[in-house]
Motif scaffolding. Sequence first.
Motif, PDB file in Angstrom:
ATOM      1  N   VAL A  34      59.590 -12.225  -3.198  1.00 47.72           N
ATOM      2  CA  VAL A  34      58.891 -13.366  -2.629  1.00 47.72           C
ATOM      3  C   VAL A  34      59.303 -13.367  -1.162  1.00 47.72           C
ATOM      4  CG1 VAL A  34      58.562 -15.859  -2.673  1.00 47.72           C
ATOM      5  CG2 VAL A  34      58.960 -14.607  -4.816  1.00 47.72           C
ATOM      6  N   ARG A  35      58.325 -13.139  -0.295  1.00 48.67           N
ATOM      7  CA  ARG A  35      58.597 -12.965   1.142  1.00 48.67           C
ATOM      8  C   ARG A  35      57.957 -14.086   1.947  1.00 48.67           C
ATOM      9  NH1 ARG A  35      56.870  -6.566   1.357  1.00 48.67           N
ATOM     10  NH2 ARG A  35      58.369  -5.863  -0.184  1.00 48.67           N
ATOM     11  N   LEU A  36      58.637 -14.506   2.981  1.00 45.23           N
ATOM     12  CA  LEU A  36      58.156 -15.536   3.881  1.00 45.23           C
ATOM     13  C   LEU A  36      57.978 -14.900   5.253  1.00 45.23           C
ATOM     14  CD1 LEU A  36      57.656 -18.617   3.710  1.00 45.23           C
ATOM     15  CD2 LEU A  36      60.019 -18.933   4.469  1.00 45.23           C
ATOM     16  N   ALA A  37      56.849 -15.167   5.904  1.00 46.62           N
ATOM     17  CA  ALA A  37      56.603 -14.566   7.217  1.00 46.62           C
ATOM     18  C   ALA A  37      55.915 -15.565   8.136  1.00 46.62           C
ATOM     19  CB  ALA A  37      55.738 -13.319   7.088  1.00 46.62           C
ATOM     20  N   LYS A  38      56.244 -15.444   9.415  1.00 41.83           N
ATOM     21  CA  LYS A  38      55.504 -16.149  10.462  1.00 41.83           C
ATOM     22  C   LYS A  38      54.513 -15.144  11.021  1.00 41.83           C
ATOM     23  CE  LYS A  38      59.224 -19.265  11.753  1.00 41.83           C
ATOM     24  NZ  LYS A  38      60.128 -19.708  12.835  1.00 41.83           N
ATOM     25  N   VAL A  39      53.293 -15.589  11.239  1.00 39.26           N
ATOM     26  CA  VAL A  39      52.257 -14.675  11.712  1.00 39.26           C
ATOM     27  C   VAL A  39      51.449 -15.337  12.820  1.00 39.26           C
ATOM     28  CG1 VAL A  39      52.115 -13.545   9.458  1.00 39.26           C
ATOM     29  CG2 VAL A  39      50.575 -15.422   9.961  1.00 39.26           C
ATOM     30  N   GLU A  40      50.976 -14.518  13.733  1.00 38.68           N
ATOM     31  CA  GLU A  40      50.047 -14.964  14.779  1.00 38.68           C
ATOM     32  C   GLU A  40      49.386 -13.731  15.352  1.00 38.68           C
ATOM     33  OE1 GLU A  40      49.815 -17.812  18.744  1.00 38.68           O
ATOM     34  OE2 GLU A  40      51.715 -17.600  17.693  1.00 38.68           O
ATOM     35  N   GLY A  41      48.105 -13.842  15.687  1.00 39.80           N
ATOM     36  CA  GLY A  41      47.361 -12.679  16.147  1.00 39.80           C
ATOM     37  C   GLY A  41      46.905 -11.874  14.944  1.00 39.80           C
ATOM     38  N   GLU A  42      46.831 -10.545  15.123  1.00 38.73           N
ATOM     39  CA  GLU A  42      46.299  -9.686  14.069  1.00 38.73           C
ATOM     40  C   GLU A  42      47.340  -8.738  13.515  1.00 38.73           C
ATOM     41  OE1 GLU A  42      42.876  -7.674  15.649  1.00 38.73           O
ATOM     42  OE2 GLU A  42      41.631  -9.456  15.445  1.00 38.73           O
ATOM     43  N   HIS A  43      47.253  -8.469  12.228  1.00 43.49           N
ATOM     44  CA  HIS A  43      48.058  -7.451  11.559  1.00 43.49           C
ATOM     45  C   HIS A  43      47.289  -6.137  11.710  1.00 43.49           C
ATOM     46  CE1 HIS A  43      50.269  -5.605   8.105  1.00 43.49           C
ATOM     47  NE2 HIS A  43      51.244  -6.400   8.526  1.00 43.49           N
ATOM     48  N   VAL A  44      47.313  -5.250  10.746  1.00 42.94           N
ATOM     49  CA  VAL A  44      46.565  -3.991  10.793  1.00 42.94           C
ATOM     50  C   VAL A  44      45.717  -3.863   9.530  1.00 42.94           C
ATOM     51  CG1 VAL A  44      48.260  -2.764  12.200  1.00 42.94           C
ATOM     52  CG2 VAL A  44      48.440  -2.657   9.719  1.00 42.94           C
ATOM     53  N   GLU A  90      40.944  -2.585   1.173  1.00 45.93           N
ATOM     54  CA  GLU A  90      41.387  -2.551   2.567  1.00 45.93           C
ATOM     55  C   GLU A  90      41.279  -3.962   3.130  1.00 45.93           C
ATOM     56  OE1 GLU A  90      40.849   0.279   6.504  1.00 45.93           O
ATOM     57  OE2 GLU A  90      39.197   0.141   5.071  1.00 45.93           O
ATOM     58  N   HIS A  91      42.344  -4.421   3.817  1.00 45.18           N
ATOM     59  CA  HIS A  91      42.354  -5.779   4.333  1.00 45.18           C
ATOM     60  C   HIS A  91      43.164  -5.875   5.619  1.00 45.18           C
ATOM     61  CE1 HIS A  91      45.878  -5.407   1.742  1.00 45.18           C
ATOM     62  NE2 HIS A  91      46.434  -6.430   2.377  1.00 45.18           N
ATOM     63  N   LYS A  92      42.886  -6.952   6.370  1.00 48.19           N
ATOM     64  CA  LYS A  92      43.562  -7.175   7.651  1.00 48.19           C
ATOM     65  C   LYS A  92      43.798  -8.671   7.831  1.00 48.19           C
ATOM     66  CE  LYS A  92      43.133  -6.218  12.595  1.00 48.19           C
ATOM     67  NZ  LYS A  92      42.314  -5.530  13.608  1.00 48.19           N
ATOM     68  N   PRO A  93      45.037  -9.131   7.618  1.00 47.44           N
ATOM     69  CA  PRO A  93      45.351 -10.533   7.860  1.00 47.44           C
ATOM     70  C   PRO A  93      45.394 -10.838   9.362  1.00 47.44           C
ATOM     71  CG  PRO A  93      46.943  -9.519   6.366  1.00 47.44           C
ATOM     72  CD  PRO A  93      46.139  -8.415   6.994  1.00 47.44           C
ATOM     73  N   SER A  94      45.057 -12.085   9.698  1.00 48.10           N
ATOM     74  CA  SER A  94      45.158 -12.529  11.085  1.00 48.10           C
ATOM     75  C   SER A  94      45.308 -14.043  11.107  1.00 48.10           C
ATOM     76  CB  SER A  94      43.933 -12.108  11.900  1.00 48.10           C
ATOM     77  OG  SER A  94      42.775 -12.764  11.431  1.00 48.10           O
ATOM     78  N   SER A  95      45.798 -14.547  12.236  1.00 45.61           N
ATOM     79  CA  SER A  95      45.921 -15.985  12.433  1.00 45.61           C
ATOM     80  C   SER A  95      45.868 -16.267  13.924  1.00 45.61           C
ATOM     81  CB  SER A  95      47.233 -16.516  11.846  1.00 45.61           C
ATOM     82  OG  SER A  95      47.316 -17.914  12.037  1.00 45.61           O
ATOM     83  N   PRO A  96      44.699 -16.697  14.427  1.00 46.00           N
ATOM     84  CA  PRO A  96      44.559 -16.938  15.866  1.00 46.00           C
ATOM     85  C   PRO A  96      45.541 -17.971  16.413  1.00 46.00           C
ATOM     86  CG  PRO A  96      42.412 -16.859  14.818  1.00 46.00           C
ATOM     87  CD  PRO A  96      43.424 -16.849  13.719  1.00 46.00           C
ATOM     88  N   SER A  97      45.853 -19.018  15.620  1.00 44.33           N
ATOM     89  CA  SER A  97      46.724 -20.079  16.134  1.00 44.33           C
ATOM     90  C   SER A  97      48.096 -20.106  15.468  1.00 44.33           C
ATOM     91  CB  SER A  97      46.036 -21.435  15.964  1.00 44.33           C
ATOM     92  OG  SER A  97      45.684 -21.635  14.615  1.00 44.33           O
ATOM     93  N   GLY A  98      48.382 -19.151  14.615  1.00 45.16           N
ATOM     94  CA  GLY A  98      49.697 -19.057  13.988  1.00 45.16           C
ATOM     95  C   GLY A  98      49.737 -19.689  12.613  1.00 45.16           C
ATOM     96  N   ALA A  99      50.584 -19.110  11.747  1.00 41.71           N
ATOM     97  CA  ALA A  99      50.732 -19.610  10.383  1.00 41.71           C
ATOM     98  C   ALA A  99      52.067 -19.138   9.823  1.00 41.71           C
ATOM     99  CB  ALA A  99      49.592 -19.095   9.498  1.00 41.71           C
TER     100      ALA A  99
END
Length: 133
Positions: A34-44, A90-99
């Motif tokens: 079970v992983r927790l991550a902060k994200v913003e912008g684009e992954h790959v 195939e997928h690409k997570p992203s978050s323009p304003s952060g999550a």
Amino acid sequence: MAKNNEPVSLAVALASFEDLWSPRIVTAVNDYDVRLAKVEGEHVWHTHDHTDEFFLVVEGELRIALREPGGERTVVLPKGSLFTVPRGTEHKPSSPSGAAILVIEPTGTLSVGDRHEEVPDHVDATTGHVLNS
């Protein structure tokens, strides 16, 4: 990771690190992290050939672009929403304003999957880091 079977506060865990796209392992369930991550912008763009990938949005909004047999689409996940990307998609997570997101996948699974495009510097290609809280 949670020590001695103690409860984990997601707020405390999130406050313990700043790195984006660099998941922390908060606990394990059977053979899954079970992983927790902060994200913003684009992954790959990437694919997990042998496992589904579960996402739960803890804070903010996450978008997941998907390339499926019927075409490309994007799912939008506001806070409190969850979604499972099926294995082989195939997928690409992203978050323009952060999550902040919680991800469940088998221990040892790379954050960039089995197949992926070139990994930029802002994405940590990892099997997860131990949470230091």
